[in-house]
Design an enzyme around this catalytic site. Structure first.
Site, short mmCIF file in Angstrom:
data_model
loop_
_atom_site.label_atom_id
_atom_site.label_comp_id
_atom_site.label_asym_id
_atom_site.label_seq_id
_atom_site.Cartn_x
_atom_site.Cartn_y
_atom_site.Cartn_z
N ASP A 259 4.27 -1.52 0.14
CA ASP A 259 5.63 -1.25 0.63
C ASP A 259 6.06 -2.34 1.61
OD1 ASP A 259 5.68 1.19 -0.82
OD2 ASP A 259 4.45 2.10 0.75
N HIS B 31 4.02 7.20 1.09
CA HIS B 31 4.10 6.25 -0.03
C HIS B 31 4.63 6.95 -1.29
CE1 HIS B 31 3.35 2.85 -2.57
NE2 HIS B 31 2.62 3.60 -3.39
N1 LIG Z 1 -1.03 2.81 -3.21
C1 LIG Z 1 -0.22 2.06 -3.92
O1 LIG Z 1 0.64 1.37 -3.37
C2 LIG Z 1 -0.35 2.02 -5.40
C3 LIG Z 1 -1.12 2.90 -6.08
N2 LIG Z 1 -1.27 2.85 -7.43
C4 LIG Z 1 -2.14 3.85 -8.07
O2 LIG Z 1 -3.41 3.27 -8.35
C5 LIG Z 1 -4.05 4.03 -9.39
C6 LIG Z 1 -4.66 3.10 -10.44
O3 LIG Z 1 -3.66 2.37 -11.11
P1 LIG Z 1 -4.05 1.33 -12.29
O4 LIG Z 1 -5.17 0.47 -11.87
O5 LIG Z 1 -2.78 0.73 -12.74
O6 LIG Z 1 -4.58 2.35 -13.41
P2 LIG Z 1 -5.55 2.02 -14.66
O7 LIG Z 1 -5.49 3.20 -15.55
O8 LIG Z 1 -5.24 0.68 -15.20
O9 LIG Z 1 -6.99 1.93 -13.97
C7 LIG Z 1 -7.60 3.04 -13.41
C8 LIG Z 1 -9.09 2.85 -13.54
O10 LIG Z 1 -9.70 3.98 -12.94
C9 LIG Z 1 -10.84 4.29 -13.70
N3 LIG Z 1 -11.29 5.65 -13.43
C10 LIG Z 1 -10.79 6.82 -13.86
N4 LIG Z 1 -11.53 7.84 -13.40
C11 LIG Z 1 -12.50 7.29 -12.65
C12 LIG Z 1 -13.58 7.82 -11.90
N5 LIG Z 1 -13.82 9.12 -11.85
N6 LIG Z 1 -14.38 6.96 -11.26
C13 LIG Z 1 -14.17 5.63 -11.31
N7 LIG Z 1 -13.17 5.08 -12.00
C14 LIG Z 1 -12.36 5.90 -12.67
C15 LIG Z 1 -10.41 4.08 -15.15
O11 LIG Z 1 -11.53 3.93 -16.02
C16 LIG Z 1 -9.58 2.81 -15.01
O12 LIG Z 1 -10.37 1.65 -15.21
C17 LIG Z 1 -2.95 4.94 -9.95
O13 LIG Z 1 -3.12 6.23 -9.44
C18 LIG Z 1 -1.66 4.34 -9.41
O14 LIG Z 1 -0.63 5.27 -9.30
C19 LIG Z 1 -0.65 1.88 -8.17
C20 LIG Z 1 0.14 0.93 -7.53
C21 LIG Z 1 0.40 0.97 -6.13
O1 LIG Z 2 5.00 3.47 -8.40
C1 LIG Z 2 3.85 3.73 -8.76
O2 LIG Z 2 3.55 4.68 -9.50
C2 LIG Z 2 2.75 2.86 -8.26
C3 LIG Z 2 2.95 2.66 -6.82
O3 LIG Z 2 2.58 3.46 -6.00
C4 LIG Z 2 3.77 1.52 -6.39
O4 LIG Z 2 4.00 0.59 -7.18
O5 LIG Z 2 4.21 1.54 -5.23
#
Ligand SMILES: NC(=O)C1=CN([C@@H]2O[C@H](COP(=O)(O)OP(=O)(O)OC[C@H]3O[C@@H](n4cnc5c(N)ncnc54)[C@H](O)[C@@H]3O)[C@@H](O)[C@H]2O)C=CC1
Ligand SMILES: O=C([O-])CC(=O)C(=O)O
Length: 355
Positions: free
Chosen positions: A189, A216
């Site tokens: 953010d 967030h």
């Molecule tokens: N805090 C923030 O600002 C942001 C948060 N996110 C969040 O981050 C998370 C991940 O996003 P991506 O990497 O794009 O998803 P993705 O689906 O590409 O990767 C997630 C990974 O987690 C793994 N996974 C699932 N269950 C698991 C477990 N029990 N133990 C270990 N690994 C496990 C999967 O195998 C996969 O490799 C989502 O919840 C998304 O909303 C995304 C962007 C910004």
């Molecule tokens: O928007 C989403 O789902 C992933 C996230 O948290 C971000 O990009 O800030």
């Protein structure tokens, strides 16, 4: 050109300085000098083979503050670990898959970063991820409590407004909770607010910092543009500030829609996650005045968790800083976000208590 860039990165690494730095390159200047030996630091990434996990693994491998990098996922980690391990930087890389190996992945970790879980598709809110991600996060935190109860935990998995309270309850149940060591990663953010503000104000982005407070998700993300560094030299209209605020709040959705079903922010998130982990490591190593916005246990408002500026130190949170003075627009935003943030926090706590 290419070789001069490589030489410059290599010389930075030799001096033990960070390649990435929170809030701009001023932190590079307060990193270690060549005389200071770097302490051993282990970082574990849970969800390391995912969209965020892979570039985050790369960026943490480039961070000279990391001596061991443990990459854990339920699938695909051997390939990611083998690939990243060939990079000639300090960190020793090991990949772990399946829960039989998670103890080894976590043991001795100083910082655990959690991007495990499902991302949004167009039309979904972050809260729509709760049903799947709450269980994943709860399970992973149970292992953290068992194998590395003293680690700093950087929670990326959404909905952060609920997954951080879930983690706190798991740690409380295990008797390991330390509110100074649990962080919701809201750095993206800040990264967005800085980028969008600099673009609109036509000032160099490196000169801009913007605190982002609250939580967030949607309106719980409250950028404080009135406190933007360089704000005194910039005059944006009320309409422009309203538009910048909305764009920052909807930044995640902008990416989700552009990716059209292929997930949410991964590259910018990996960058933001690497900045925040770098700040945590600097704090642990005793670098003074490391301040980042993050979602932590807080008494800044009446809500039990809240994102604000936090000073990081040798034990994690050293000081949760206040909000500073807010414009009327920001005061209104603060009051509007409280009901949604409160209910997301309560939802996380209830889930952890009942499951
Ligand atoms: N805090 C923030 O600002 C942001 C948060 N996110 C969040 O981050 C998370 C991940 O996003 P991506 O990497 O794009 O998803 P993705 O689906 O590409 O990767 C997630 C990974 O987690 C793994 N996974 C699932 N269950 C698991 C477990 N029990 N133990 C270990 N690994 C496990 C999967 O195998 C996969 O490799 C989502 O919840 C998304 O909303 C995304 C962007 C910004
Ligand atoms: O928007 C989403 O789902 C992933 C996230 O948290 C971000 O990009 O800030």
């Amino acid at each position: 050109m290419r070789s001069s860039i490589i030489r410059s990165v290599e010389s930075t690494l030799r001096r033990g300085r960070s390649v990435v730095s929170p809030s701009g390159d001023h932190l590079l200047r307060r990193s270690f000098t060549s005389a200071a030996p770097l302490p051993e630091r282990k970082v574990a990434i849970l969800g390391a083979a995912g969209g965020i996990g892979q570039p985050l693994s790369l960026l943490m491998k480039l961070n000279p503050l990391v001596s061991k990098l443990a990459l854990y996922d339920i699938a695909g980690t051997p390939g990611v670990a083998a690939d990243v391990s060939h990079i000639n930087t300090r960190a020793e890389v090991a990949g772990y898959m399946t829960e039989d190996q998670i103890g080894e992945a976590l043991e001795g970790s100083d910082v655990v970063i959690i991007p495990a879980g499902v991302p949004r598709k167009p039309g979904m809110t972050r809260d729509d991820l709760f049903n799947i991600n709450a269980g994943i996060v709860k399970n992973l935190c149970t292992f953290i409590a068992k194998y590395c109860p003293n680690a700093l935990v950087n929670m990326i998995s959404n909905p952060v407004n609920s997954t951080v309270p879930i983690a706190s309850e798991v740690f409380k149940k295990a008797g390991t909770y330390d509110e100074k060591k649990l962080f919701g990663v809201t750095t993206l953010d800040v990264v967005r607010a800085r980028t969008f503000y600099a673009g609109k104000a036509k000032v160099p982005v490196a000169d801009v910092n913007v605190p982002v407070v609250g939580g967030h998700a949607g309106i719980t993300i409250l950028p404080l543009f009135s406190q933007a560094t360089s704000a005194s030299n910039v005059s944006l209209s009320a309409d422009e500030i309203t538009a910048l605020t909305k764009r920052t709040q909807d930044g995640g959705t902008e990416v989700v829609e552009a990716k059209a079903g292929k997930g949410s922010a991964t590259l910018s998130m990996a960058y933001a996650g690497a900045l925040f982990a770098d700040a945590c490591l600097k704090g642990l190593n005793g670098v003074p005045d490391v301040v980042e916005c993050t979602f932590v246990q807080s008494s800044v408002t009446e809500l039990p968790f809240f994102a604000s500026k936090v000073r990081l130190g040798k034990n994690g949170v050293e000081e949760v800083l206040g909000l500073g003075s807010l414009s009327d627009f920001e005061k209104q935003g603060l009051e509007s976000l409280k009901p949604e943030l409160k209910s997301s926090i309560e939802k996380g706590i209830k889930f952890a208590k009942e499951n």
